[in-house]
Motif scaffolding. Structure first.
Motif, short mmCIF file in Angstrom:
data_model
loop_
_atom_site.label_atom_id
_atom_site.label_comp_id
_atom_site.label_asym_id
_atom_site.label_seq_id
_atom_site.Cartn_x
_atom_site.Cartn_y
_atom_site.Cartn_z
N UNK A 93 0.84 -1.20 0.00
CA UNK A 93 0.00 0.00 0.00
C UNK A 93 0.88 1.25 0.00
N UNK A 94 0.73 2.06 -1.04
CA UNK A 94 1.43 3.34 -1.13
C UNK A 94 0.47 4.40 -0.60
N UNK A 95 0.52 4.62 0.71
CA UNK A 95 -0.46 5.47 1.39
C UNK A 95 -0.02 6.93 1.43
N UNK A 96 -0.99 7.79 1.20
CA UNK A 96 -0.80 9.22 1.45
C UNK A 96 -2.17 9.85 1.43
N UNK A 97 -2.51 10.62 2.45
CA UNK A 97 -3.83 11.23 2.50
C UNK A 97 -3.86 12.50 1.67
N UNK A 130 -2.08 1.98 -4.69
CA UNK A 130 -1.59 3.34 -4.63
C UNK A 130 -2.74 4.32 -4.44
N UNK A 131 -2.54 5.32 -3.58
CA UNK A 131 -3.52 6.41 -3.51
C UNK A 131 -3.22 7.42 -4.61
N UNK A 132 -4.25 8.11 -5.04
CA UNK A 132 -4.05 9.13 -6.05
C UNK A 132 -3.14 10.24 -5.58
N UNK A 185 -8.47 8.86 -8.20
CA UNK A 185 -7.20 8.14 -8.10
C UNK A 185 -6.79 7.57 -9.46
N UNK A 186 -7.73 6.93 -10.16
CA UNK A 186 -7.41 6.41 -11.49
C UNK A 186 -6.94 7.54 -12.41
#
Length: 294
Positions: A93-97, A130-132, A185-186
């Motif tokens: 998971x490539x997390x970032x808010x 991945x998050x956008x 995100x897409x």
């Protein structure tokens, strides 16, 4: 880094449908100090899918559940009386808010290029959820990951806000906004130039309920959870992470890990132990699309 009392969603699989469930280990994104504005609302006809050309045609998906609920995939079942093939999918998971830009501007690293380099060196196929917002912060890395046939990029939402509540203090995306958040995100992956994008979605924190599955039904995505929690979020001991994975993996397993250097600093070191030991046991590493295809 936000204080541990305000940590974001934790990592364990929630049950299919019903109320969101608690998890045992913290996710790699801390709860934002303030809730940003939600993404624009999407109509029921909005398909939260990769744009044409971004989604490999061969990527398999599951059929919708009853009343159009988004299907949920957790682990590959045995395909013969002798048991499942010895394959395992490592996911990161490539997390970032949505509102962590100031932290990145101050030098906090939500990426982990060393991890990606190690996966390439060890010739490990993997799926990056991945998050956008991550793709916007690191577009060159998103493009590189999405252009490497060893990897595929799946959707972890744009904002890393929860799709069900309660979910460890994460802000919540309103039901009518969920499809738009996923589509955003897409769009970020497309704008970064990522090619190997698959129509899979992972709920932030693993939290979902029937309402969330219903809201994403028109998107045509398959929700992907896991059966092995690595415990790498905020871990300090790489061997402990490796042992947790090695103890949990079974044929057909799906492992959740992280690709965020500041919040999962020992993941790359753990991978250097996990990969050779699982190969010594006869395991082969595959992407989620390959696991689902089997």
């Amino acid at each position: 880094m936000a204080v541990l009392g305000l940590l974001g969603a934790a990592l364990v699989g929630c049950g299919e449908g019903g109320a969101p469930q608690a998890a045992s280990t913290p996710d790699a994104v801390s709860t934002p100090a303030a809730v940003g504005t939600s993404s624009p609302r999407a109509s029921a006809s909005t398909a939260a899918r990769p744009k044409p050309g971004a989604e490999p045609a061969a990527a398999p998906t599951m059929a919708p559940g009853p009343n159009g609920l988004t299907p949920v995939y957790t682990r590959r079942a045995a395909s013969s009386p002798k048991g499942a093939e010895k394959v395992v999918a490592l996911t990161f998971d490539a997390d970032m808010t949505a509102d962590q830009g100031p932290r990145a501007a101050r030098g906090e690293r939500f990426d982990n290029p060393e991890l990606i380099a190690t996966l390439r060196r060890l010739k490990v196929d993997a799926t990056v959820f991945m998050t956008g917002r991550w793709a916007e912060e690191y577009p060159d890395q998103a493009k590189s990951i999405g252009g490497d046939p060893r990897f595929e990029i799946a959707n972890h939402s744009y904002s890393h806000y929860a799709f069900a509540s309660p979910c460890y203090g994460l802000p919540t995306v309103a039901g009518p906004d969920m499809a738009a958040d996923v589509q955003r995100a897409f769009d970020a992956f497309r704008d970064a130039g990522a090619l190997n994008v698959v129509p899979y979605f992972r709920f932030p924190g693993g939290c979902y309920d029937d309402a969330a599955l219903r809201a994403l039904g028109p998107a045509g995505v398959t929700a992907v959870q896991w059966d092995v929690v690595s415990g790498d979020a905020f871990a300090k001991d790489a061997d402990a992470v490796a042992e947790q994975v090695l103890d949990g993996v079974k044929p057909g397993s799906l492992v959740v890990m992280h690709c965020t250097r500041s919040a999962a600093p020992v993941t790359e070191r753990a991978i250097r132990r996990i990969v050779p030991e699982l190969r010594a046991r006869g395991y082969r590493f595959v992407k989620v699309s390959d696991l689902m295809r089997g």
